[in-house]
Design an enzyme around this catalytic site. Structure first.
Site, short mmCIF file in Angstrom:
data_model
loop_
_atom_site.label_atom_id
_atom_site.label_comp_id
_atom_site.label_asym_id
_atom_site.label_seq_id
_atom_site.Cartn_x
_atom_site.Cartn_y
_atom_site.Cartn_z
N HIS A 221 -8.20 3.15 20.30
CA HIS A 221 -7.69 3.86 19.13
C HIS A 221 -8.79 4.80 18.65
O HIS A 221 -9.81 4.34 18.13
CB HIS A 221 -7.32 2.86 18.04
N CYS A 254 -8.19 6.50 7.53
CA CYS A 254 -8.30 5.12 7.06
C CYS A 254 -8.65 5.14 5.57
O CYS A 254 -9.67 5.72 5.19
CB CYS A 254 -9.38 4.38 7.85
#
Length: 317
Positions: A221, A254
């Site tokens: 990822h 994030c």
């Protein structure tokens, strides 16, 4: 042989596996968006991704704190009526037993979990230490597998932490190895949460795991904060890693990682796969993916698109 194929080939006799893409835009992509997305917007996004040929989609989150994704239960129920639903694997993020119960109730195909080798990130994300998080995640993975679900675990901050800086490779390998030792976990991904990893570091983190466990269950990822995402994919793929996450238009970041930019862009990954003539992507239509990106741009009110955006727009003008 194309230049890209030459770049990723390990030796003349070595064949590389088919690529697999997890589309994470509906979850990772939307989680930090300030403008609310309606259930209709989300339904249209996921069904459009399905109709573009994407068959593995992280559709949302069964986590109480994720306000942008609090209607994931309703979304999954709506998607059950789509003619491509049976051909598409849908997963959702969970953190605890309540999340697992919600996921089971609406009929997703699998669940995703996250652990953090970084103590600071673990505390920031879930208010428990990293080793306690690893234990709870492993227990939850076993419970999910008993229910017949596909189980994926991401090792977050696998290179850098926004609070601690560089995370020791030994600690990352320890966490990933514990997860890979658990047969109920189908995939384990190293996640570059900040997007600061570069290709040499990618090789250094993946190689010991590849040598010990093989590549069948390993995934990656990558974020594109510093522009290395597609290069990092190429290096991981040269080691035999073939499972990657990407987000349409490069959407996402994030919320617990200051400075983290968007994910590896789906369109960049699909373009790379098509240039390498990966048969798994013969049915994925870039034109439809770019249509989705244009629709998302109107919703988020800013330009989107990965490294190939300028080329695509020049071809389409």
């Amino acid at each position: 042989m194309s230049p890209i194929s030459t770049l990723v080939r390990r030796d003349a006799s070595d064949s590389l596996p088919s690529l697999k893409l997890w589309e994470v835009g509906p979850r990772d992509g939307l989680q930090s968006e300030r403008r609310p997305f309606s259930i209709e917007n989300k339904h249209h996004l996921v069904t459009s991704l399905m109709e573009a040929g994407l068959r593995q989609i992280k559709v949302g989150s069964f986590v109480k704190s994720a306000s942008q994704l609090e209607d994931t239960d309703e979304l999954v129920k709506l998607l059950a009526q789509h003619p491509l639903r049976d051909q598409t694997k849908l997963t959702g993020l969970i953190f605890n037993e309540k999340g697992l119960d919600r996921a089971l109730a609406v009929g997703v195909d699998g669940v995703c979990l996250v652990v953090f080798p970084s103590e600071s990130m673990a505390m920031k994300n879930s208010s428990i230490g990293s080793y306690e998080g690893l234990r709870r995640t492993t227990d939850l993975a076993r419970a999910a597998k008993k229910e017949g679900l596909f189980v994926r675990v991401d090792v977050g901050t696998a290179w850098n932490c926004p609070y601690e800086g560089l995370v020791a490779a030994e600690r990352v390998h320890e966490f990933a190895s514990n997860l890979l030792d658990a047969p109920e976990i189908d995939e384990v991904a190293l996640a570059d949460t900040l997007g600061h990893a570069h290709p040499i570091e990618v090789k250094e983190r993946f190689l010991p795991l590849v040598e010990r466990f093989g590549t069948k269950r390993l995934a990656a990822h990558f974020h594109d904060t510093q522009g290395f995402a597609i290069a990092n994919v190429t290096v991981a793929y040269s080691l035999g890693v073939s499972i990657f996450d990407a987000s349409v238009g490069g959407l996402g970041s994030c919320p617990f990682a200051p400075g983290a930019a968007g994910n590896l862009a789906t369109e960049d990954f699909v373009l790379l796969a098509s240039k390498m003539k990966d048969a798994q992507f013969d049915s994925v239509e870039l034109t439809k993916i770019w249509k989705i990106i244009h629709e998302l741009e109107a919703l988020v009110d800013r330009p989107l698109g990965g490294r190939s955006a300028h080329w695509w727009r020049s071809c389409s003008s």
